[in-house]
Design a protein around this motif. Structure first.
Motif, PDB file in Angstrom:
ATOM      1  N   ASP A  91       0.838  -1.196   0.000  1.00 16.19           N
ATOM      2  CA  ASP A  91       0.000   0.000   0.000  1.00 16.19           C
ATOM      3  C   ASP A  91       0.876   1.251   0.000  1.00 16.19           C
ATOM      4  N   ALA A  92       0.259   2.370  -0.295  1.00 14.09           N
ATOM      5  CA  ALA A  92       0.976   3.640  -0.422  1.00 14.09           C
ATOM      6  C   ALA A  92       1.708   4.011   0.859  1.00 14.09           C
ATOM      7  N   GLU A  93       1.097   3.762   2.003  1.00 10.22           N
ATOM      8  CA  GLU A  93       1.716   4.141   3.280  1.00 10.22           C
ATOM      9  C   GLU A  93       3.003   3.368   3.542  1.00 10.22           C
ATOM     10  N   MET A  94       3.035   2.111   3.135  1.00  5.26           N
ATOM     11  CA  MET A  94       4.232   1.298   3.329  1.00  5.26           C
ATOM     12  C   MET A  94       5.407   1.877   2.539  1.00  5.26           C
ATOM     13  N   LEU A 125      13.766   3.522  -4.390  1.00  2.11           N
ATOM     14  CA  LEU A 125      12.443   3.464  -3.762  1.00  2.11           C
ATOM     15  C   LEU A 125      11.449   4.359  -4.500  1.00  2.11           C
ATOM     16  N   THR A 126      11.903   5.529  -4.905  1.00  3.87           N
ATOM     17  CA  THR A 126      11.038   6.456  -5.626  1.00  3.87           C
ATOM     18  C   THR A 126      10.609   5.853  -6.969  1.00  3.87           C
ATOM     19  N   ILE A 132       4.584   0.831  -8.992  1.00  2.00           N
ATOM     20  CA  ILE A 132       3.538  -0.028  -8.433  1.00  2.00           C
ATOM     21  C   ILE A 132       2.322   0.707  -7.890  1.00  2.00           C
ATOM     22  N   LEU A 133       2.450   2.019  -7.698  1.00  2.00           N
ATOM     23  CA  LEU A 133       1.314   2.766  -7.147  1.00  2.00           C
ATOM     24  C   LEU A 133       0.780   3.753  -8.186  1.00  2.00           C
ATOM     25  N   PRO A 134      -0.532   3.888  -8.256  1.00  2.00           N
ATOM     26  CA  PRO A 134      -1.083   4.865  -9.210  1.00  2.00           C
ATOM     27  C   PRO A 134      -0.712   6.288  -8.810  1.00  2.00           C
TER      28      PRO A 134
END
Length: 135
Positions: A91-94, A125-126, A132-134
């Motif tokens: 998830d985005a928070e992770m 990481l960026t 993987i995230l929209p």
């Protein structure tokens, strides 16, 4: 039909995968690498990225890894990840927490080499976040 080999994905917390596959794409520190049966013995460092497994049935499975090592043999491949999670569970928070930690490491670096490694990890990481995230 491609030959299969044993693949294992291990994190400090658990064994995530242990099964026969026909290929795996690993995010190596020098670039992505595809491993298939009868690969030459190799040890490689892993950067943050996506490990993609392909089974004999053509189905793919993907896991996000945050660094580690790959031990490749002709009949087996083991990825020892610093941290790993199935792509569907991320998830985005992770990712944001990992990026915040990397940003802190850049600021707190004591030496140029240490700061450069921290910046490279932050960049990786960026890139992973964008993959993987929209948006």
């Amino acid at each position: 039909m491609a030959n299969s080999f044993t693949f294992e994905l291990v994190s400090p917390e658990q064994l995530l995968v242990s099964r026969e596959i026909t290929s795996v794409v690993i995010p190596g520190s020098e670039g992505d690498m595809t491993v298939m049966a009868d690969h030459a013995p190799t040890m490689a460092t892993i950067r943050p990225g996506i490990v993609t497994l392909a089974g004999a049935d053509g189905q793919e499975d993907r896991y996000v890894v945050f660094g580690g090592f790959a031990d490749i043999l002709p009949d087996a491949c083991t990825v020892l990840a610093e941290s790993a999670i199935h792509v569907d569970a991320i998830d985005a928070e992770m990712i944001k927490a990992q990026i915040a930690s990397a940003e802190k490491a850049v600021v707190e670096a004591q030496h140029d080499v240490q700061q450069q490694k921290a910046r490279e990890f932050l960049d990786q990481l960026t890139t992973l976040q964008g993959a993987i995230l929209p948006a």
